[in-house]
Design a protein around this motif. Structure first.
Motif, PDB file in Angstrom:
ATOM      1  N   GLU A  65      80.476 137.954 115.100  1.00 36.29           N
ATOM      2  CA  GLU A  65      80.945 139.131 114.364  1.00 36.29           C
ATOM      3  C   GLU A  65      79.748 139.908 113.794  1.00 36.29           C
ATOM      4  N   PRO A  66      78.985 140.577 114.671  1.00 38.00           N
ATOM      5  CA  PRO A  66      77.852 141.370 114.177  1.00 38.00           C
ATOM      6  C   PRO A  66      78.343 142.538 113.338  1.00 38.00           C
ATOM      7  N   ASN A  67      77.511 142.917 112.383  1.00 37.59           N
ATOM      8  CA  ASN A  67      77.867 144.031 111.501  1.00 37.59           C
ATOM      9  C   ASN A  67      76.894 145.184 111.738  1.00 37.59           C
ATOM     10  N   PRO A  68      77.352 146.297 112.297  1.00 40.46           N
ATOM     11  CA  PRO A  68      76.443 147.409 112.568  1.00 40.46           C
ATOM     12  C   PRO A  68      76.133 148.249 111.333  1.00 40.46           C
ATOM     13  N   ASN A  69      76.729 147.912 110.194  1.00 38.66           N
ATOM     14  CA  ASN A  69      76.663 148.803 109.037  1.00 38.66           C
ATOM     15  C   ASN A  69      75.690 148.368 107.951  1.00 38.66           C
ATOM     16  N   TRP A  70      74.815 147.393 108.225  1.00 34.52           N
ATOM     17  CA  TRP A  70      73.823 147.026 107.212  1.00 34.52           C
ATOM     18  C   TRP A  70      72.977 148.253 106.873  1.00 34.52           C
ATOM     19  N   SER A  71      72.748 148.482 105.603  1.00 35.73           N
ATOM     20  CA  SER A  71      71.955 149.643 105.189  1.00 35.73           C
ATOM     21  C   SER A  71      70.463 149.412 105.394  1.00 35.73           C
ATOM     22  N   ARG A  72      70.058 148.132 105.376  1.00 37.73           N
ATOM     23  CA  ARG A  72      68.641 147.818 105.552  1.00 37.73           C
ATOM     24  C   ARG A  72      68.509 146.403 106.104  1.00 37.73           C
ATOM     25  N   LEU A  73      67.284 146.030 106.457  1.00 35.13           N
ATOM     26  CA  LEU A  73      67.066 144.724 107.086  1.00 35.13           C
ATOM     27  C   LEU A  73      67.453 143.592 106.138  1.00 35.13           C
ATOM     28  N   PHE A  74      67.008 143.670 104.882  1.00 38.77           N
ATOM     29  CA  PHE A  74      67.384 142.680 103.867  1.00 38.77           C
ATOM     30  C   PHE A  74      68.480 143.322 103.005  1.00 38.77           C
ATOM     31  N   ALA A  75      69.699 143.098 103.379  1.00 38.05           N
ATOM     32  CA  ALA A  75      70.829 143.812 102.763  1.00 38.05           C
ATOM     33  C   ALA A  75      71.062 143.342 101.330  1.00 38.05           C
ATOM     34  N   PRO A  76      71.471 144.268 100.444  1.00 39.39           N
ATOM     35  CA  PRO A  76      71.816 143.879  99.074  1.00 39.39           C
ATOM     36  C   PRO A  76      73.091 143.046  99.031  1.00 39.39           C
ATOM     37  N   GLY A  77      73.244 142.311  97.928  1.00 34.64           N
ATOM     38  CA  GLY A  77      74.356 141.384  97.798  1.00 34.64           C
ATOM     39  C   GLY A  77      75.717 142.013  97.956  1.00 34.64           C
ATOM     40  N   ALA A  78      75.889 143.228  97.466  1.00 35.16           N
ATOM     41  CA  ALA A  78      77.201 143.884  97.554  1.00 35.16           C
ATOM     42  C   ALA A  78      77.625 144.086  99.002  1.00 35.16           C
ATOM     43  N   GLU A  79      76.664 144.337  99.888  1.00 32.81           N
ATOM     44  CA  GLU A  79      76.998 144.510 101.306  1.00 32.81           C
ATOM     45  C   GLU A  79      77.393 143.188 101.944  1.00 32.81           C
ATOM     46  N   ILE A  80      76.755 142.102 101.520  1.00 33.34           N
ATOM     47  CA  ILE A  80      77.132 140.786 102.043  1.00 33.34           C
ATOM     48  C   ILE A  80      78.557 140.457 101.615  1.00 33.34           C
ATOM     49  N   ASP A 210      60.593 144.965 104.848  1.00 32.07           N
ATOM     50  CA  ASP A 210      61.957 145.449 104.708  1.00 32.07           C
ATOM     51  C   ASP A 210      61.986 146.955 104.958  1.00 32.07           C
ATOM     52  N   PHE A 211      63.064 147.427 105.518  1.00 30.48           N
ATOM     53  CA  PHE A 211      63.202 148.861 105.778  1.00 30.48           C
ATOM     54  C   PHE A 211      64.675 149.203 105.938  1.00 30.48           C
ATOM     55  N   ALA A 212      64.983 150.460 105.685  1.00 25.95           N
ATOM     56  CA  ALA A 212      66.354 150.946 105.826  1.00 25.95           C
ATOM     57  C   ALA A 212      66.672 151.206 107.287  1.00 25.95           C
ATOM     58  N   PHE A 213      67.937 150.970 107.657  1.00 25.42           N
ATOM     59  CA  PHE A 213      68.414 151.351 108.989  1.00 25.42           C
ATOM     60  C   PHE A 213      68.953 152.777 108.908  1.00 25.42           C
ATOM     61  N   PRO A 214      68.333 153.737 109.595  1.00 27.75           N
ATOM     62  CA  PRO A 214      68.848 155.108 109.558  1.00 27.75           C
ATOM     63  C   PRO A 214      70.260 155.165 110.147  1.00 27.75           C
ATOM     64  N   PRO A 215      71.032 156.183 109.780  1.00 31.98           N
ATOM     65  CA  PRO A 215      72.387 156.331 110.339  1.00 31.98           C
ATOM     66  C   PRO A 215      72.402 156.312 111.862  1.00 31.98           C
ATOM     67  N   SER A 216      71.364 156.879 112.492  1.00 34.05           N
ATOM     68  CA  SER A 216      71.322 156.892 113.960  1.00 34.05           C
ATOM     69  C   SER A 216      71.240 155.479 114.528  1.00 34.05           C
ATOM     70  N   VAL A 217      70.496 154.606 113.858  1.00 32.57           N
ATOM     71  CA  VAL A 217      70.372 153.213 114.318  1.00 32.57           C
ATOM     72  C   VAL A 217      71.696 152.490 114.125  1.00 32.57           C
ATOM     73  N   LEU A 220      73.965 153.448 116.801  1.00 35.63           N
ATOM     74  CA  LEU A 220      73.574 152.764 118.035  1.00 35.63           C
ATOM     75  C   LEU A 220      74.102 151.335 118.049  1.00 35.63           C
ATOM     76  N   PHE A 221      73.958 150.626 116.921  1.00 31.91           N
ATOM     77  CA  PHE A 221      74.453 149.252 116.833  1.00 31.91           C
ATOM     78  C   PHE A 221      75.963 149.195 117.056  1.00 31.91           C
ATOM     79  N   ALA A 222      76.690 150.200 116.523  1.00 33.17           N
ATOM     80  CA  ALA A 222      78.146 150.214 116.666  1.00 33.17           C
ATOM     81  C   ALA A 222      78.562 150.494 118.100  1.00 33.17           C
ATOM     82  N   ARG A 223      77.845 151.394 118.773  1.00 33.52           N
ATOM     83  CA  ARG A 223      78.210 151.774 120.145  1.00 33.52           C
ATOM     84  C   ARG A 223      77.667 150.795 121.174  1.00 33.52           C
ATOM     85  N   LEU A 224      76.542 150.172 120.855  1.00 34.15           N
ATOM     86  CA  LEU A 224      75.893 149.272 121.806  1.00 34.15           C
ATOM     87  C   LEU A 224      75.532 147.966 121.089  1.00 34.15           C
TER      88      LEU A 224
END
Length: 492
Positions: A65-80, A210-217, A220-224
């Motif tokens: 169950e991959p999640n394409p919506n992580w905001s960054r590589l090391f996601a904050p607790g609320a996203e987990i 650590d870095f943010a995942f741009p909306p375009s990335v 991409l994760f959601a489509r591919l």
């Protein structure tokens, strides 16, 4: 009387994973009991400022169950936490959950061949199978310091944070410098008037890439999904290498371990110019004795004029402050306990479990040794799977552990169902062989071959055994979970 197929204790990621596997096997009459008010386990409980996953979120997630919506590589607790909610809803697990429900104990009924699970308040649940998914970090530890009960200011534990609490203008004392404190201290330093950190044991800290995942990335994760799986493969490979080579195969690859410690040393030098402060923050044990810690702000927080590091032991706490062994008193308004969790005294097991012939699991572990076949099963405990057991944790991602345990449940209960059997129980011989192998493999690790004497690591129990981590690769754990000899169990 209703008889459930299974009672699962805990609604964190371990309990959710176990429930998903049970439903895949056709067991739908299940119940997950959770003492907290919502699902998510540690990610529901830990809400302190700065809380985030300490390995890449691509690796800290179910493989299926991959999640394409992580905001960054090391996601904050609320996203987990939101990810846990998404998985529970998608796989129809939430309807099986009962919140604000504490389990007091469980006992095997030999005549009925069922588990009796006692809840606080007197209710008893009955089930064919019992699965405990109480996690490794579920019982918070409060320090036993004279006078702490009489402190007149605010006392707050990192694992019981009050939403909306702010420390602006406060004189804050933080006790502890473990993984939670590494995230919390920079946040407190950015807001409080004064911060004094009481350190018992320094910790190795290395920079966090650590870095943010741009909306375009993210699109991409959601489509591919294969693109995200490729990123996960890289993060999996990196952290598995750190675990296997630097920690588990220390005897044959000590240079990598030294290189990691050197990286932390260089990072301290770059971040802190004060030699004495740098010395106080330098560990005297090998890298890997404690869980590796990543931060881009921890060391620099101590260079701020209003942040102070105290290494003298605490003698007592008075209503308005803390007195150290050298007689100095620091006046504080707020006391933050970043003192972690009680693993060995309160978590193995987290509830009283009594198996066949009256064997008490906690007493048996302490009278003999902490042990569990493949990290999940114990002899004399029929139809019982313990997901938070000795030698269970595999790799640095808890999801490595969850997913190999899901495979074990699939193979074991699938065979029980195929045979039309009533019970399963691991044999004493299989359990002894596994324990002997784990003991031999530990000799190669940093825990035994390195210098961990000054680490005070929760990896070690009171007997000095590093019985928490499984000293094999994650790949090995997954393979054995999918192919262990069924003859290692008595299935009847």
């Amino acid at each position: 009387m209703e008889v459930f197929d299974a009672v699962v204790v805990g609604a964190g990621f371990g309990g959710i994973g176990a429930a998903i596997q049970l439903k895949r096997l056709g067991y739908d009459n299940i119940v997950l009991v959770e003492r907290e008010s919502d699902l998510g386990g540690t990610w529901h409980v830990n809400r302190y400022p700065g809380v985030a996953v300490d390995i890449p979120a691509t690796t800290y997630s179910y493989w299926f169950e991959p999640n394409p919506n992580w905001s960054r590589l090391f996601a904050p607790g609320a996203e987990i936490k939101r990810y846990a909610e998404h998985v529970a809803d998608k796989y129809d697990i939430r309807r099986h959950m009962r919140f604000n429900t504490s389990v007091e104990g469980a006992q095997w009924d030999e005549d009925a061949q069922l588990w009796r699970v006692s809840l606080a308040g007197g209710e008893c649940l009955t089930a064919r199978f019992l699965i405990t998914a109480t996690g490794f970090l579920s019982q918070k530890r409060a320090p036993e310091i004279p006078g702490i009960g009489g402190f007149g200011g605010k006392v707050i534990h990192s694992a019981a944070w009050e939403d909306g609490y702010r420390c602006a203008g406060h004189r804050v004392a933080i006790i502890g410098t473990g993984a939670s404190a590494v995230q919390l201290i920079p946040e407190m330093a950015a807001e409080a008037a004064e911060v004094t950190v009481y350190q018992r044991t320094p910790i190795h800290v290395v920079p966090k890439v650590d870095f943010a995942f741009p909306p375009s990335v993210r699109r991409l994760f959601a489509r591919l999904p294969l693109a995200q799986r490729a990123v996960r493969w890289l993060t999996d490979l990196l952290f598995e290498t750190i675990t296997v080579v630097g920690v588990l195969h220390y005897r044959g690859s000590r240079r990598l371990n030294i290189a990691a410690a050197d990286l932390a040393k260089i990072y301290r030098f770059v971040s802190i110019r004060d030699k004495e402060l740098r010395r106080k923050l330098t560990p005297d044990y090998d890298f890997g004795c404690k869980r590796p810690t990543w931060s881009n702000h921890y060391y620099r927080a101590f260079t701020k004029p209003h942040v102070h590091l105290e290494t003298n032991p605490i003698e007592r706490i008075e209503p308005d402050g803390i007195v150290t062994a050298d007689g100095r008193k620091t006046v504080v308004d707020t006391l933050v306990l970043a003192t972690g969790f009680d693993l060995w005294d309160a978590n193995f097991p987290a509830l009283e479990v009594v198996g066949r012939q009256g064997r008490n699991l906690g007493k048996w572990w302490r009278d003999t040794r902490f042990q569990a076949y493949q990290g999940v099963s114990m002899p004399y405990f029929p139809n019982f799977v313990s997901l938070a057991s000795p030698y269970a944790f595999s790799g640095l991602s808890f999801f490595n552990t969850i997913e190999y345990q899901m495979r074990h449940i699939d193979r074991l209960l699938g065979e029980v169902k195929r045979r039309g059997a009533t019970t399963f129980e691991v044999t004493e011989e299989a359990n002894a062989r596994f324990l002997d192998r784990m003991t031999r493999l530990l000799d190669k690790t940093v825990f035994y071959a390195g210098d961990c004497a000054g680490s005070r690591s929760y990896y070690f129990n009171h007997s000095g055994e590093a019985a928490l981590l499984r000293p094999t690769s994650t790949g090995n754990a997954v393979r054995e979970a999918s192919s262990f000899p069924l003859s290692d169990y008595i299935i009847a």
